[in-house]
Design a protein around this motif. Structure first.
Motif, PDB file in Angstrom:
ATOM      1  N   SER A 144       0.826  -1.218   0.000  1.00 53.90           N
ATOM      2  CA  SER A 144       0.000   0.000   0.000  1.00 53.90           C
ATOM      3  C   SER A 144       0.849   1.252   0.000  1.00 53.90           C
ATOM      4  N   SER A 145       2.019   1.201  -0.565  1.00 56.17           N
ATOM      5  CA  SER A 145       2.851   2.408  -0.555  1.00 56.17           C
ATOM      6  C   SER A 145       3.617   2.538  -1.862  1.00 56.17           C
ATOM      7  N   SER A 146       3.320   3.622  -2.603  1.00 50.04           N
ATOM      8  CA  SER A 146       4.072   3.777  -3.855  1.00 50.04           C
ATOM      9  C   SER A 146       5.500   4.198  -3.579  1.00 50.04           C
ATOM     10  N   THR A 173      -5.536   7.333  -6.131  1.00 55.44           N
ATOM     11  CA  THR A 173      -5.960   8.043  -4.923  1.00 55.44           C
ATOM     12  C   THR A 173      -6.983   9.116  -5.263  1.00 55.44           C
ATOM     13  N   ALA A 233       3.128   9.289  -0.226  1.00 60.68           N
ATOM     14  CA  ALA A 233       2.986   7.986  -0.900  1.00 60.68           C
ATOM     15  C   ALA A 233       3.078   6.855   0.109  1.00 60.68           C
ATOM     16  N   VAL A 234       2.248   6.928   1.131  1.00 60.44           N
ATOM     17  CA  VAL A 234       2.288   5.917   2.199  1.00 60.44           C
ATOM     18  C   VAL A 234       0.876   5.410   2.471  1.00 60.44           C
ATOM     19  N   GLY A 277      -2.745   4.841   3.567  1.00 59.33           N
ATOM     20  CA  GLY A 277      -3.761   5.652   4.237  1.00 59.33           C
ATOM     21  C   GLY A 277      -3.682   7.146   3.999  1.00 59.33           C
ATOM     22  N   ALA A 278      -2.702   7.610   3.220  1.00 59.38           N
ATOM     23  CA  ALA A 278      -2.549   9.060   3.033  1.00 59.38           C
ATOM     24  C   ALA A 278      -3.743   9.647   2.294  1.00 59.38           C
ATOM     25  N   GLY A 279      -4.321   8.861   1.392  1.00 53.40           N
ATOM     26  CA  GLY A 279      -5.439   9.356   0.603  1.00 53.40           C
ATOM     27  C   GLY A 279      -6.616   9.762   1.467  1.00 53.40           C
ATOM     28  N   ASP A 314      -7.081   0.944  -0.457  1.00 48.80           N
ATOM     29  CA  ASP A 314      -5.755   1.572  -0.513  1.00 48.80           C
ATOM     30  C   ASP A 314      -4.812   0.674  -1.315  1.00 48.80           C
ATOM     31  N   ARG A 369      -5.773   1.089  -4.959  1.00 50.02           N
ATOM     32  CA  ARG A 369      -5.464   2.370  -5.601  1.00 50.02           C
ATOM     33  C   ARG A 369      -3.966   2.568  -5.742  1.00 50.02           C
ATOM     34  N   THR A 370      -3.188   1.939  -4.849  1.00 46.69           N
ATOM     35  CA  THR A 370      -1.735   2.078  -4.978  1.00 46.69           C
ATOM     36  C   THR A 370      -1.237   1.387  -6.261  1.00 46.69           C
ATOM     37  N   ASN A 413      -1.753   3.959  -8.834  1.00 43.66           N
ATOM     38  CA  ASN A 413      -0.759   5.033  -8.701  1.00 43.66           C
ATOM     39  C   ASN A 413       0.553   4.640  -9.372  1.00 43.66           C
TER      40      ASN A 413
HETATM   41  N1  ASP Z   1      -1.224   4.364  -0.370  1.00 47.76           N
HETATM   42  C1  ASP Z   1      -1.220   5.267  -1.487  1.00 47.76           C
HETATM   43  C2  ASP Z   1       0.154   5.316  -2.106  1.00 47.76           C
HETATM   44  O1  ASP Z   1       1.134   5.156  -1.452  1.00 47.76           O
HETATM   45  C3  ASP Z   1      -1.674   6.635  -1.099  1.00 47.76           C
HETATM   46  C4  ASP Z   1      -3.149   6.568  -0.685  1.00 47.76           C
HETATM   47  O2  ASP Z   1      -3.987   6.559  -1.596  1.00 47.76           O
HETATM   48  O3  ASP Z   1      -3.454   6.487   0.488  1.00 47.76           O
HETATM   49  O4  ASP Z   1       0.280   5.488  -3.281  1.00 47.76           O
END
Ligand code: ASP
Length: 446
Positions: A283-285, A322, A362-363, A365-367, A400, A403-404, A407
């Motif tokens: 879950s982290s780009s 995101t 890019a971590v 839950g940031a969205g 999440d 969506r990552t 991304n």
């Molecule tokens: N987890 C996503 C990312 O790191 C960011 C997010 O949508 O919370 O790309």
């Protein structure tokens, strides 16, 4: 026996992790066993990837810039990249908004479910911390992001993974100055960064050897940490709309790859798949960035001149998945809580979700933090924010993860497009971790 390809190995690791996690939820000591004895291996893997992210950006961006024959090409690459990132993000938000308005997932949700979700999550620290974080970020001025991009201490920036844009700024400055002192004088430094770049890419290969086991640990932990399955089912329609939107984005990227770069989109997806699977598992780009860079350069053939800039910048500012999710989530919450949204409000969502995707870290839950800002921009009552977030919190982690993937795929697609547009999309040149292994065993010449 032929070795199974990496993406299959990772996929098998993921499936076994899901299954194992699922079985463990039925065992009394299962959850704590996974959290105490399995999850640390996933965490170590993510830490290893993050460990090499900054050295990789530094080495590869310096190499990319110092290989440029003409500085003005860099400006070209920079402007195209930002322009295309903005366009793809607007397309993503639009897809999300169209779907959520047509399918209306918020309309069917019962009062009873809303009450249960609110009772379970509205005062959960996961929700309240996101609202606090958002209010901290919101208090800054319009040019704050420019100010934040410039470090006042290079070593501080290099020492902090969340200051990626500062590292990029410093590295571009360094690379351009290297070009300006002339090839001869820059040679020792260039050689150093070239070698550092090769070494860090080798580190990526080595870390990836453990990927199938690490994803097992990561996914087992996701399963044992997930919430009440009944609540997950209640949100299935909303989650479905997000997933359909994300899927359409992948289809859109495939079209771009086929039409503009003239490459087979299935080949593209196959080559990039280890990065996508890691995006899903971590879950982290940002954590996936080293793998994305390695796949795009070695397996797809994008020149370092392009990828070394486009990918790190993309990991920080381009988040199509995101922003699509933010569009859907904002309208879903409004529908479920009977908050009227005019066309103007929906256009505001497009704008704020675009800015939010640039501002999101890019971590994991940031969205959701940025979603708070999107909701506030359309006048959503502050006292209902916690209820709004509570509605979607239960499915946030799986969404999440999805969506990552988008991304990361978006960044890879744009890097191909930019590379093609400046004639820098070449042939793949894959390096395995043990290409030079024999050399290390041979006795050195006296
Ligand atoms: N987890 C996503 C990312 O790191 C960011 C997010 O949508 O919370 O790309």
């Amino acid at each position: 026996m032929r070795k199974l390809e990496l993406h299959w190995q990772i996929l098998i690791g993921m499936l076994c992790g899901l299954l194992f996690g699922f079985v463990m939820t039925y065992v009394d000591w299962g959850r704590s066993f996974v959290q105490d004895w399995i999850n640390p291996f996933g965490t170590i893997f993510v830490k290893l990837l993050k460990l090499i992210a900054i050295p990789l950006i530094l080495a590869s961006l310096v190499k990319g810039i110092s290989d440029l024959k003409d500085i003005s090409r860099f400006r070209n690459i920079g402007l195209r990249t930002i322009g295309i990132y903005i366009v793809t993000t607007i397309i993503a938000i639009t897809i999300g908004l169209v779907l959520v308005n047509i399918l209306q997932p918020g309309e069917g949700i019962s009062e009873d479910t809303i009450t249960r979700l609110t009772e379970t999550y509205a005062s959960d620290s996961g929700v309240t911390s996101k609202i606090e974080e958002a209010s901290r970020q919101k208090d800054s001025g319009p040019l704050q992001f420019l100010e934040d991009m410039v470090p006042d201490n290079a070593f501080n920036a290099l020492a902090n993974n969340s200051l990626m844009l500062q590292v990029i700024f410093f590295t571009i400055f360094l690379g351009i100055s290297m070009l300006l002192i002339g090839e001869k004088r820059a040679k020792p430094l260039k050689k150093f960064f070239d070698a550092l770049n090769d070494v860090v890419l080798k580190m990526v290969d080595l870390i990836m050897l453990s990927a199938p086991y690490a994803v097992f640990a990561l996914l087992a932990n996701v399963v044992v940490s997930s919430g009440d399955p009944d609540l997950l089912v209640a949100l299935l329609k909303y989650a479905g709309v997000v997933v359909v939107g994300l899927f359409l984005m992948i289809v859109f990227y495939c079209f771009i790859v086929a039409i503009y770069t003239k490459k087979n989109p299935f080949w593209f997806l196959k080559e990039i798949s280890p990065a996508q699977l890691l995006a899903f598992s971590t879950s982290s780009s940002a954590a996936t960035l080293p793998v994305t860079m390695e796949r795009v350069e070695e397996h797809i053939g994008v020149d370092k001149e392009v990828s070394s800039f486009v990918l790190p910048v993309g990991a920080t500012i381009n988040m199509d998945g995101t922003s699509l999710y933010q569009g859907v989530a904002a309208v879903f919450i409004a529908q479920a809580l009977d908050f009227d949204l005019s066309l103007g409000a929906q256009l505001t969502i497009v704008l704020t979700a675009l800015l939010a995707s640039i501002g999101s870290a890019a971590v994991p839950g940031a969205g959701m933090v940025m979603l708070v800002i999107v909701l506030e921009s359309i006048g959503f009552p502050a006292d209902k924010l916690a209820i709004g977030l509570a509605l979607i919190f239960a499915v946030d982690r799986p969404l999440d993860m999805c969506r990552t993937i988008v991304n990361v795929t978006g960044d890879a697609t744009v890097s191909m497009v930019v590379a093609k547009s400046v004639g820098k999309l070449g042939e793949p040149h894959v390096e395995e971790w043990d290409d030079f292994y024999e050399e290390t065993k041979r006795p050195k010449n006296k």
